[in-house]
Scaffold this active site. Structure first.
Site, PDB file in Angstrom:
ATOM      1  N   LYS A  29       0.810  -1.210   0.000  1.00  0.00           N
ATOM      2  CA  LYS A  29       0.000   0.000   0.000  1.00  0.00           C
ATOM      3  C   LYS A  29       0.847   1.265   0.000  1.00  0.00           C
ATOM      4  O   LYS A  29       0.350   2.341  -0.241  1.00  0.00           O
ATOM      5  CB  LYS A  29      -1.010  -0.013   1.143  1.00  0.00           C
ATOM      6  N   ARG A  30       2.128   1.123   0.258  1.00  0.00           N
ATOM      7  CA  ARG A  30       3.002   2.297   0.159  1.00  0.00           C
ATOM      8  C   ARG A  30       3.138   2.760  -1.291  1.00  0.00           C
ATOM      9  O   ARG A  30       3.363   3.920  -1.560  1.00  0.00           O
ATOM     10  CB  ARG A  30       4.403   1.984   0.688  1.00  0.00           C
TER      11      ARG A  30
END
Ligand code: GLU
Length: 472
Positions: A250-251
Site C-alpha cells: 500500500k506504500r
C-alpha cells in the site's frame, strides 16, 4: 468434489490480493461444479480489526463473487470463524499430544528472547533449541496448568515434499524447519494448526493460495501426516507486484478494493483485470466476462511470471467496458457512482455557504469528483522541501494507523501530531490542502477528508510527495 476456499484474516482494509485469490478459487469451483467457501481466520487477536470482515464481504459481493458456505451464511462444516472453533482445535491438539507428535513447551518468552539474541550474535539461524521436546510425558502432564505453548515435533532429518499444481515437486530439508508453535499460551491455535485442521474438516480438496505460503506448506504437510489425513492439492499463485516488481504494497499502490470502487472502476472490469494477472483467455482477447473465463479456466494454465498490478492497464480495461455501454447506461452509472444523492448531500453540506449560484458548484467542489490531482500549477509556499516531505510522510503514517475515519478522529490525531512536534496549523494545513484538494482554500479540512475517504486521501498525499520530490 472440488471444494476450495479463501481464508482471509480480518486485519485491515479489503485487500485486492484477497479479491485476486477469491476470483481464481471461485472460477475453479464454478468450472468443476464445486463449492467455494469463505473461512475467517481470526485467531490473531492482536491484529484483529472490527469492521474488516464486513467490508471484505461487501466488496466481494460488489465484485459479483458468491460463496456457498461462509461466516454470513453458515453451512454444514461451520462455524466459519476460527475464533468460534477453539474446542475443535483443543480436541485435535490432545490427539497430537497423546500420540507424542506434539509437546508442551514451558520456556518463558524471556528465555526464548535470550536464545534468539545469542543465536543472532553467533550468526546461526534463529529457532527453538528444543529444550522441552524430550520432557517425560508424565512430567509434562503434571505441569499442564503452568503457562505453556504446544509445539510440533518436526523430524530431525529427512525431506518433506509436496506437489504444487504449478511448480511440480517442492522439497524441503526437515532439519531447516523449526518446531512450530501450534497452540499459543492463551489457548489460541496458530495459523498453521488451525488452517490444517479446518481445511481437513471442511473437506477442502484444493488449497489455492498466494506463493508467500509456500514455505509454510511443509509444516502443513507434517500436520496432515501426523493426523494421518489425506493431503489436499496445493497450488500457489504468483503474487501481484508493483510496477517496480516488488510485492504489491500500500506504500506504492492503492491496494484496497474500496478504493477502486470509489474511483469508478466497474466490478466486472476489475475482475477482468485481475483475471489477466496470471492467466490469459487466449486468441489475444483481453476483454472477457467472468462466465466466459469460467468456461476456459484451468488452474494449471496460470502463468508464474510475477503479474504487474498496472493501474494504467486497469483504466484501459475499464474504458473498454464503458465503451460497450449505451449512453443511457452511462448516464445512469455516472449518477449512481459519482453523483449519488448520498454523496451530493455530504458535499453540498460543506459548500452551501459559499455557493451563490448553481454555476458555482463545480468550481467549488471539483476535487470531490475528480481523480488524481495535477499539482503543476497549484500554488504552495514551500520554503523547506525536506521538512514538507517529512510532514506529509508523517501524516500518511498517522492516517494509515487510524481505526475509524471520521472528523473528530481525524482532527484529534492531526492536532495531536502538531502539538507533539511543535508545529502550527499554518505549517501543516496549507500543505494538506495542496496535497489532498489541490487548492489553497477549501471548507474545513477534516470535513473534506472525511467525505473524500481514506483511500483517495492517502493516494493523493503519496502523489504529492512524488511530485515534490521531483520538483526539489
Ligand atoms: N489466513 C491466511 C491469510 O490471511 C490464509 C492463507 C491460506 O490460504 O492458507 O491469507
Amino acid at each position: 468434489m472440488v471444494r476450495v476456499r479463501i481464508a482471509p484474516s480480518p486485519t485491515g482494509d479489503p485487500h485486492i490480493g484477497t479479491a485476486y485469490m477469491a476470483l481464481f478459487n471461485y472460477a475453479y469451483a464454478q468450472k468443476h461444479q464445486g463449492e467455494f467457501i469463505i473461512r475467517i481466520e481470526d485467531t490473531d487477536r492482536t491484529r484483529f480489526r472490527k469492521n474488516a470482515e464486513k467490508e471484505l464481504l461487501e466488496c466481494l459481493h460488489w465484485l459479483g463473487i458468491t460463496w456457498s458456505e461462509g461466516p454470513d451464511k453458515g453451512g454444514p462444516y461451520g462455524p466459519y470463524h476460527q475464533s468460534q472453533r477453539l474446542e475443535i482445535y483443543q480436541k485435535h491438539m490432545d490427539i497430537l499430544l497423546q500420540e507424542k507428535k506434539a509437546y508442551r513447551c514451558f520456556c518463558s518468552s524471556q528465555r526464548l528472547e535470550e536464545l534468539r539474541k545469542s543465536q543472532m550474535a553467533q550468526k546461526i539461524p534463529p529457532g527453538y533449541d528444543r529444550r522441552c521436546r524430550d520432557l517425560p510425558f508424565e512430567e509434562s502432564e503434571k505441569r499442564k496448568q503452568e503457562p505453556h505453548t504446544i509445539r510440533l515435533k518436526v523430524p530431525l532429518t529427512g525431506k518433506i515434499s509436496f506437489h504444487d499444481g504449478l511448480r511440480g515437486l517442492i522439497e524441503f530439508d526437515a532439519h531447516g524447519i523449526d518446531d512450530q508453535i501450534l497452540m499459543k499460551s492463551d489457548g489460541f491455535p496458530t495459523y498453521h494448526f488451525a488452517n490444517v485442521v479446518d481445511d481437513h474438516l471442511m473437506m477442502i480438496s484444493h488449497v489455492v493460495r498466494g506463493e508467500e505460503w509456500i514455505s509454510s506448506t511443509p509444516k502443513h504437510i507434517l500436520l496432515y501426516q501426523a493426523f494421518g489425513w489425506d493431503i489436499p492439492e496445493f497450488t500457489h499463485l504468483p503474487l501481484l507486484r508493483n510496477t517496480d516488481k516488488s510485492k504489491i504494497s500500500k506504500r506504492k499502490n492503492p491496494t484496497s478494493i474500496s478504493y477502486f470502487k470509489k474511483r469508478g472502476i466497474l466490478p466486472e472490469a476489475l475482475l477482468n483485470f485481475l483475471a489477466l494477472m496470471g492467466w490469459s483467455y487466449g486468441e489475444n482477447q483481453e476483454i472477457f466476462s467472468l462466465s466466459e473465463m469460467i468456461k476456459r479456466f484451468d488452474l494449471k494454465d496460470i502463468n508464474l511470471g510475477g503479474p504487474i498490478f498496472d493501474l494504467e492497464k486497469l483504466s484501459w480495461v475499464n474504458s473498454q467496458y464503458l465503451k460497450k455501454m449505451s449512453e443511457e447506461e452511462l448516464v445512469s452509472k455516472v449518477q449512481q457512482e459519482l453523483f449519488s444523492s448520498e454523496y451530493l448531500l455530504q458535499v453540498i453540506h460543506l459548500i452551501r455557504e459559499r455557493m451563490e449560484k448553481f454555476e458555482d458548484f463545480i468550481p467549488l467542489t471539483h476535487y470531490f469528483f475528480s481523480g488524481d490531482i495535477n499539482y503543476t500549477n497549484v500554488p504552495l509556499k514551500n520554503p523547506d522541501n525536506v521538512k514538507t516531505l517529512k510532514i506529509l510522510q508523517d501524516i500518511t503514517d498517522i492516517l494509515e494507523s487510524l481505526e475509524s475515519w471520521d472528523e473528530p478522529t481525524l482532527n484529534s490525531s492531526i492536532e495531536g501530531y502538531l502539538t507533539q512536534n511543535q508545529l502550527t496549523r499554518k505549517d501543516v494545513y496549507p500543505l494538506m490542502r495542496f496535497a489532498i484538494m489541490g487548492v489553497p482554500d477549501s471548507p474545513p479540512i477534516f470535513s473534506c477528508l472525511s467525505v473524500l475517504g481514506k483511500e483517495i486521501v492517502k493516494r493523493r498525499i503519496r502523489l504529492a510527495i512524488d511530485f515534490l520530490k521531483k520538483r526539489k
